[in-house]
Design an enzyme around this catalytic site. Structure first.
Site, PDB file in Angstrom:
ATOM      1  N   SER B  21       0.838  -1.203   0.000  1.00  0.00           N
ATOM      2  CA  SER B  21       0.000   0.000   0.000  1.00  0.00           C
ATOM      3  C   SER B  21       0.873   1.253   0.000  1.00  0.00           C
ATOM      4  CB  SER B  21      -0.895   0.027   1.243  1.00  0.00           C
ATOM      5  OG  SER B  21      -1.717  -1.109   1.292  1.00  0.00           O
ATOM      6  N   HIS B  47      -3.248   6.208   3.538  1.00  0.00           N
ATOM      7  CA  HIS B  47      -3.463   4.765   3.694  1.00  0.00           C
ATOM      8  C   HIS B  47      -4.805   4.466   4.370  1.00  0.00           C
ATOM      9  CE1 HIS B  47      -2.545   0.861   5.909  1.00  0.00           C
ATOM     10  NE2 HIS B  47      -2.420   0.525   4.659  1.00  0.00           N
TER      11      HIS B  47
END
Lengths: 215, 215
Positions: B21, B47
């Protein structure tokens, strides 16, 4: 200008703030094709995120709202993937119907089993949840792995949720997990894309319990 | 294709998912002027929200990161406006330094006092917090009224927070409260606009406690 005087009128009445927020949302949302039943969920998701893009990309199974209301009125459990979702959900309306709001991810047996199988607690918590909460509402706001496992359990006939609210957020698996959910022919609320999260999942669930109280 | 096989490789390793990510965020963020110290907070906020616009509109007081790390290393309290923020915050790193994570909004005395003064629990909880958590980190993710009250208390010399993370979300007062925060010359992290919320507030705080552990 004195600070207190400047802000006091707009800050002390939470009900007024909510009403004003909904007015702004109605004014700014623009064209959409949500039904009258779906719109209150969209509205609360936008209220919780200040994000029209997120709200307007919600997807509803045709039976989602009816099934969610029915699950609540029948006192079914609400299962959350993480504690942030659990604590955010309004309890008094649910308790009136005998609904418990559960989260299994920190249970001792879930932690043990995840270690034993070298997998995530999110996955094991769903395996436990589907046994304990048949017909319940599954509110997944954080873990794509939980949602993917729940989808697998549904496909294999091991899970019969009343409604899945699947709104995990993130860059890896989140969008994909929601695409998979949207292919199921069982009641779901989800969205297109990476966005989502605990706060919007809570908002969607709270919107449904408000509807349950009204119909 | 078998569903299990299709998804298993990408779902069972949370650390790998986080690393992947962060790589995607680094690739997609584009030009920005955050410092090396600020960037990990921006990264975790993106995130948690999958929202680059939100992350790129963060504002940092020049002392924010240093002051946040210092507060944690000195074992100061972390005060949250709501329980969703409290439960989301990673505790083990904070506990190492003796930091408690507190939320006062459901305390009996706060509820009583709010009724007596006909105001919100969020406001009264900040009045209690500033007495109990001098030098602490205030993490406000939900209630603009809490942030406005905290700002007032700072201006009147009644509050000396170590750091304010002010990221409330909403259509009424949220953006305005953050504009007021950004005018203060004390350590703050905030953002421009309506967006924010409990999950991004948690992400910012967790990013700082990770930095505290590393420096």
């Amino acid at each position: 200008m004195d600070f207190k005087t400047e802000f006091k009128p707009i800050t002390v009445q939470p009900q007024q703030i909510e009403g004003k927020s909904f007015e702004i949302i109605d004014q700014e949302i623009g064209p959409h094709s949500f039904t009258k039943e779906q719109y209150p969920i969209v509205q609360r998701v936008i209220h919780a995120s200040a994000d029209f893009e997120l709200g307007k990309r919600l997807l509803f199974h045709p039976d989602a709202i009816r099934a969610g209301i029915e699950a609540i009125k029948n006192g079914k459990k609400v299962v959350c993937d993480v504690q942030m979702v659990q604590v955010g959900i309004s309890k008094p309306r649910l308790e009136k119907y005998g609904c418990e709001v559960k989260v299994y991810i920190s249970d001792e047996d879930v932690i043990e089993e995840a270690k034993r199988l070298n997998t995530t607690r999110a996955i094991i918590s769903m395996r436990k949840a589907v046994k304990e909460a048949e017909g319940g509402i599954f509110a997944i706001g954080n873990a794509p792995t939980a949602l993917l496992e729940l989808i697998r359990l549904v496909k294999e006939g091991e899970a019969k949720p009343g409604l899945i609210i699947g709104l995990p957020v993130g860059f890896v698996s989140a969008a994909e997990s929601k695409e998979e959910l949207a292919k199921l022919d069982i009641p779901f609320i989800t969205n297109v894309g990476r966005k989502g999260g605990s706060t919007v999942t809570v908002a969607a669930l709270n919107a449904i319990s408000l509807l349950a109280e009204r119909v």
